[in-house]
Design a protein around this motif. Sequence first.
Motif, PDB file in Angstrom:
ATOM      1  N   ALA A  85       7.641  -2.000  -1.179  1.00  0.00           N
ATOM      2  CA  ALA A  85       6.263  -1.700  -1.574  1.00  0.00           C
ATOM      3  C   ALA A  85       5.354  -1.771  -0.353  1.00  0.00           C
ATOM      4  N   CYS A  86       4.079  -1.441  -0.555  1.00  0.00           N
ATOM      5  CA  CYS A  86       3.069  -1.516   0.510  1.00  0.00           C
ATOM      6  C   CYS A  86       1.861  -2.309   0.003  1.00  0.00           C
ATOM      7  N   GLY A  87       1.138  -2.892   0.924  1.00  0.00           N
ATOM      8  CA  GLY A  87      -0.163  -3.498   0.629  1.00  0.00           C
ATOM      9  C   GLY A  87      -0.091  -4.571  -0.441  1.00  0.00           C
ATOM     10  N   THR A  88      -1.036  -4.480  -1.371  1.00  0.00           N
ATOM     11  CA  THR A  88      -1.099  -5.457  -2.457  1.00  0.00           C
ATOM     12  C   THR A  88       0.188  -5.462  -3.282  1.00  0.00           C
ATOM     13  N   SER A  89       0.766  -4.291  -3.483  1.00  0.00           N
ATOM     14  CA  SER A  89       2.016  -4.220  -4.256  1.00  0.00           C
ATOM     15  C   SER A  89       3.119  -5.018  -3.548  1.00  0.00           C
ATOM     16  N   TYR A  90       3.100  -5.004  -2.226  1.00  0.00           N
ATOM     17  CA  TYR A  90       4.070  -5.793  -1.462  1.00  0.00           C
ATOM     18  C   TYR A  90       3.879  -7.293  -1.737  1.00  0.00           C
TER      19      TYR A  90
ATOM     20  N   THR B 246      10.903  -0.583  -6.703  1.00  0.00           N
ATOM     21  CA  THR B 246       9.708  -0.117  -5.999  1.00  0.00           C
ATOM     22  C   THR B 246       8.489  -0.484  -6.836  1.00  0.00           C
ATOM     23  N   LEU B 247       7.483  -0.972  -6.152  1.00  0.00           N
ATOM     24  CA  LEU B 247       6.233  -1.351  -6.828  1.00  0.00           C
ATOM     25  C   LEU B 247       5.128  -0.459  -6.291  1.00  0.00           C
ATOM     26  N   SER B 248       4.394   0.183  -7.199  1.00  0.00           N
ATOM     27  CA  SER B 248       3.295   1.028  -6.742  1.00  0.00           C
ATOM     28  C   SER B 248       2.291   1.247  -7.872  1.00  0.00           C
ATOM     29  N   GLN B 249       1.065   0.911  -7.623  1.00  0.00           N
ATOM     30  CA  GLN B 249       0.022   1.178  -8.614  1.00  0.00           C
ATOM     31  C   GLN B 249      -0.041   2.670  -8.887  1.00  0.00           C
ATOM     32  N   SER B 250      -0.206   3.453  -7.815  1.00  0.00           N
ATOM     33  CA  SER B 250      -0.442   4.899  -7.958  1.00  0.00           C
ATOM     34  C   SER B 250       0.822   5.676  -8.294  1.00  0.00           C
ATOM     35  N   GLY B 251       1.954   5.157  -7.829  1.00  0.00           N
ATOM     36  CA  GLY B 251       3.206   5.904  -7.975  1.00  0.00           C
ATOM     37  C   GLY B 251       3.312   7.061  -7.000  1.00  0.00           C
ATOM     38  N   GLU B 252       2.362   7.173  -6.077  1.00  0.00           N
ATOM     39  CA  GLU B 252       2.339   8.313  -5.152  1.00  0.00           C
ATOM     40  C   GLU B 252       2.373   7.883  -3.689  1.00  0.00           C
ATOM     41  N   THR B 253       2.459   6.603  -3.404  1.00  0.00           N
ATOM     42  CA  THR B 253       2.421   6.147  -2.007  1.00  0.00           C
ATOM     43  C   THR B 253       3.616   6.710  -1.251  1.00  0.00           C
ATOM     44  N   LEU B 254       3.321   7.464  -0.192  1.00  0.00           N
ATOM     45  CA  LEU B 254       4.380   8.207   0.494  1.00  0.00           C
ATOM     46  C   LEU B 254       5.463   7.284   1.055  1.00  0.00           C
TER      47      LEU B 254
ATOM     48  N   GLY C 187     -11.540   1.331  -8.038  1.00  0.00           N
ATOM     49  CA  GLY C 187     -11.868   0.625  -6.793  1.00  0.00           C
ATOM     50  C   GLY C 187     -10.689   0.712  -5.827  1.00  0.00           C
ATOM     51  N   VAL C 188     -11.000   0.948  -4.548  1.00  0.00           N
ATOM     52  CA  VAL C 188      -9.912   1.041  -3.557  1.00  0.00           C
ATOM     53  C   VAL C 188      -9.157  -0.285  -3.476  1.00  0.00           C
ATOM     54  N   ALA C 189      -9.875  -1.392  -3.594  1.00  0.00           N
ATOM     55  CA  ALA C 189      -9.220  -2.697  -3.562  1.00  0.00           C
ATOM     56  C   ALA C 189      -8.505  -2.931  -4.889  1.00  0.00           C
ATOM     57  N   SER C 190      -7.222  -3.118  -4.814  1.00  0.00           N
ATOM     58  CA  SER C 190      -6.427  -3.273  -6.028  1.00  0.00           C
ATOM     59  C   SER C 190      -6.649  -4.661  -6.643  1.00  0.00           C
ATOM     60  N   THR C 191      -6.896  -4.712  -7.928  1.00  0.00           N
ATOM     61  CA  THR C 191      -7.135  -6.006  -8.596  1.00  0.00           C
ATOM     62  C   THR C 191      -6.259  -6.113  -9.857  1.00  0.00           C
TER      63      THR C 191
ATOM     64  N   ALA D 203      -6.626 -12.842   1.529  1.00  0.00           N
ATOM     65  CA  ALA D 203      -7.050 -12.420   2.871  1.00  0.00           C
ATOM     66  C   ALA D 203      -7.185 -10.901   2.939  1.00  0.00           C
ATOM     67  N   LEU D 204      -6.249 -10.196   2.304  1.00  0.00           N
ATOM     68  CA  LEU D 204      -6.326  -8.719   2.310  1.00  0.00           C
ATOM     69  C   LEU D 204      -7.590  -8.249   1.601  1.00  0.00           C
ATOM     70  N   LYS D 205      -7.868  -8.842   0.425  1.00  0.00           N
ATOM     71  CA  LYS D 205      -9.085  -8.440  -0.311  1.00  0.00           C
ATOM     72  C   LYS D 205     -10.321  -8.654   0.545  1.00  0.00           C
ATOM     73  N   LEU D 206     -10.411  -9.833   1.199  1.00  0.00           N
ATOM     74  CA  LEU D 206     -11.618 -10.135   1.971  1.00  0.00           C
ATOM     75  C   LEU D 206     -11.771  -9.168   3.135  1.00  0.00           C
ATOM     76  N   LYS D 207     -10.681  -8.909   3.869  1.00  0.00           N
ATOM     77  CA  LYS D 207     -10.845  -8.023   5.030  1.00  0.00           C
ATOM     78  C   LYS D 207     -11.138  -6.588   4.597  1.00  0.00           C
ATOM     79  N   GLU D 208     -10.503  -6.176   3.515  1.00  0.00           N
ATOM     80  CA  GLU D 208     -10.652  -4.804   3.053  1.00  0.00           C
ATOM     81  C   GLU D 208     -12.094  -4.465   2.663  1.00  0.00           C
ATOM     82  N   ILE D 209     -12.730  -5.358   1.923  1.00  0.00           N
ATOM     83  CA  ILE D 209     -14.047  -4.954   1.400  1.00  0.00           C
ATOM     84  C   ILE D 209     -15.224  -5.635   2.082  1.00  0.00           C
TER      85      ILE D 209
ATOM     86  N   SER E  58      -5.190   6.155  -2.642  1.00  0.00           N
ATOM     87  CA  SER E  58      -3.759   6.406  -2.701  1.00  0.00           C
ATOM     88  C   SER E  58      -3.336   6.984  -1.358  1.00  0.00           C
ATOM     89  N   VAL E  59      -2.352   6.353  -0.711  1.00  0.00           N
ATOM     90  CA  VAL E  59      -2.009   6.738   0.656  1.00  0.00           C
ATOM     91  C   VAL E  59      -0.800   7.675   0.614  1.00  0.00           C
ATOM     92  N   THR E  60      -1.093   8.977   0.564  1.00  0.00           N
ATOM     93  CA  THR E  60      -0.028   9.966   0.397  1.00  0.00           C
ATOM     94  C   THR E  60       0.337  10.633   1.713  1.00  0.00           C
TER      95      THR E  60
HETATM   96  O1  M6R Z   1      -0.503   2.591  -5.124  1.00  0.00           O
HETATM   97  P1  M6R Z   1       0.263   1.544  -4.367  1.00  0.00           P
HETATM   98  O2  M6R Z   1       0.396   0.263  -5.134  1.00  0.00           O
HETATM   99  O3  M6R Z   1       1.584   2.039  -3.866  1.00  0.00           O
HETATM  100  O4  M6R Z   1      -0.635   1.238  -3.093  1.00  0.00           O
HETATM  101  C1  M6R Z   1      -0.209   0.368  -2.104  1.00  0.00           C
HETATM  102  C2  M6R Z   1      -1.328   0.013  -1.163  1.00  0.00           C
HETATM  103  O5  M6R Z   1      -1.832   1.156  -0.524  1.00  0.00           O
HETATM  104  C3  M6R Z   1      -2.477  -0.701  -1.888  1.00  0.00           C
HETATM  105  O6  M6R Z   1      -2.053  -1.820  -2.592  1.00  0.00           O
HETATM  106  C4  M6R Z   1      -3.570  -1.134  -0.882  1.00  0.00           C
HETATM  107  O7  M6R Z   1      -3.067  -2.131  -0.031  1.00  0.00           O
HETATM  108  C5  M6R Z   1      -4.820  -1.606  -1.612  1.00  0.00           C
HETATM  109  N1  M6R Z   1      -5.975  -0.978  -1.041  1.00  0.00           N
HETATM  110  C6  M6R Z   1      -5.008  -3.098  -1.571  1.00  0.00           C
HETATM  111  O8  M6R Z   1      -6.164  -3.516  -2.201  1.00  0.00           O
END
Ligand code: M6R
Length: 366
Positions: free
Chosen positions: A56-61, A102-110, A155-159, A241-247, A362-364
């Motif tokens: 996974a990436c980011g918060t999902s990781y 695999t963990l992904s909120q969007s299901g589209e993270t490249l 919101g871009v910041a995942s909660t 820490a990720l939430k604080l730096k991100e927003i 979503s980081v595609t």
């Molecule tokens: O959609 P995904 O769960 O695959 O996204 C992974 C990361 O891009 C995502 O969690 C990102 O780190 C967030 N902006 C965190 O708040």
Amino acid sequence: ELGPYSHFMQKEIHEQPRAIADTIEGVIDAGTFSAELFGDDAADVLAGIEGVQILACGTSYYAGMTARYWIEAIAGLPCSVEIASEYRYRDVVANPKHLIITLSQSGETLDTMEALKYAKSLGQERTLSICNVPESAIPRASRLVCYTRAGAEIGVASTKAFTTQLVALFTLTATLAKLRGRLDEAREAEYLDALRHLPGSVQHALNLEPQITAWSEHFAPKEHALFLGRGVHYPIALEGALKLKEISYIHAEAYPAGELKHGPLALVTDAMPVVVIAPNDSLLEKVKSNMQEVRARGGELFVFTDEESQFGPSEGVHVIRAPRHVGVLSPVIHTIPVQLLAYHVALARGTDVDKPRNLAKSVTVE
Ligand code: M6R
């Protein structure tokens, strides 16, 4: 659309009791942990697995990192967690008896999608994805699927995606434990009960918002912050820490509290607030001695704990308590205050909470 809220992030933080209740509805209604919750042929796919690899990436990781503690302790399976963009470019030693999650909120993270394709190209056929967007690319490419039911996250910041991933991962852990003969009836009933009570406990944590808002004025003028946790709460420190730096654009780092002496303690001064996730669990005494190390260097402590822990505020030590320790699901509860802290610090700094600079939802792309 926002109702009484000022931002989507705030709305989504407050939707968590409902999002969690919706995500666990299937298991609560069934009154049992069963493989079918993960797909018709889940029992076959999950039978005989010898290990778990989470990608996974980011918060999902960080959700994956939290789950590793559960999967090893409760299901007794070795579990590795890796950033998808690293996994996809190294020479992996594949094991077809390992389950790839695999963990992904969007299901589209490249990167996550490519890591999954790479794992499959190595003969890893047992694949499961936990995802919040039905019919997105990653679940379509996975053999088993579990959808979180957080609803659209704007919101871009995942909660709410994070806490619903955690409950889905906990449900999967209990299911694996059961398939492996490691979950007796009493323990199963205990876990179901814990899940049933979770939305209410999350609501209690949300009710701490006024206290957390009061803390935000300490953080808003700072440029650095440190987050500490141990064990299953270390990934929650990372997420905070990720939430604080991100927003809020405050530089924030997280460390397992036991690592302080190995370097980061050199950074601690009264200019760097230190957030500690310190629930009343078996590591609390260790965390307390790490807190003393910080105080001895003049660091100001902001501690999230729960009612049962026997320490209160003192000079340079601020304390906020969740109502009670909820046991194994405690990381879910302790996520709420770090989300609220990031939100209120960002508000105080006047940043664009829902659309932080340089980031996409979503980081595609790579
Ligand atoms: O959609 P995904 O769960 O695959 O996204 C992974 C990361 O891009 C995502 O969690 C990102 O780190 C967030 N902006 C965190 O708040």
